[in-house]
Write a protein that holds these residues in place. Sequence first.
Motif: not given
Length: 224
Positions: A132-136, A160-163, A194-198
């Motif tokens: 996701a380029l919005a996050t990275v 922070t979270e993964a599934e 994976t997520w960083q926060g939401s």
Amino acid sequence: MTTPLAGIGARIRADLEGHIQSGDWKPGHPIPAEHALMAEYGCARMTVNKAIAGMAAAGLVTRRRRAGTVVATPVAERAVLHIADFAEESAQLGLPYRHIILARHVVAEMLVVTTLHERGGEPLALEERQIALATVPQAREEAFAEAPPGTWLLRHVPWTEAEHVIGARVADATLAKRLAIPRGAACLTLDRRTWQGSDLITEVRLTYPAERHSFSGRFGEARR
């Protein structure tokens, strides 16, 4: 009572396994051709074939059509709760590693990257990833020349979270060619997000040849 024929087969296997277990023959090292072993041990081709087939069944060697038989790469038992670093795992096994970027493009602000991972000169896994380029945003210009996408993300973007979801697929012609396995062979898949926060960081599908991999995890009852 052991017959002379069985004794020769056992000796062939013991000699070949000795080279592997001693480390003289590393993963990917070619096993002598059957006709060479026939001449060396003075036996029939069936005797040699049975010895090598037994080693293949034990996971010591890999038989490749038109390419001969080579020492097998150790089966990787992968912990499903761990985000793997292929280069680090390969170093721990004492095997050379490399990655090949097969495709890279941007679709709807997602960087789509297809990567082939190799260990010991043998295909290890096919990685189909979206970032996701919005996050990275820094990934947009990254060539992933020094490190594959997964390793690069672990080094640069804290999560922070993964599934994950474990599944299976059958190799089509394209996948079979990339992983050097027969068409129709069984493969294991690991889909992970994976997520960083939401904020979503990445989602990826890793596809492994089933004959060379297994997944594992250790769990315990939560303390009350």
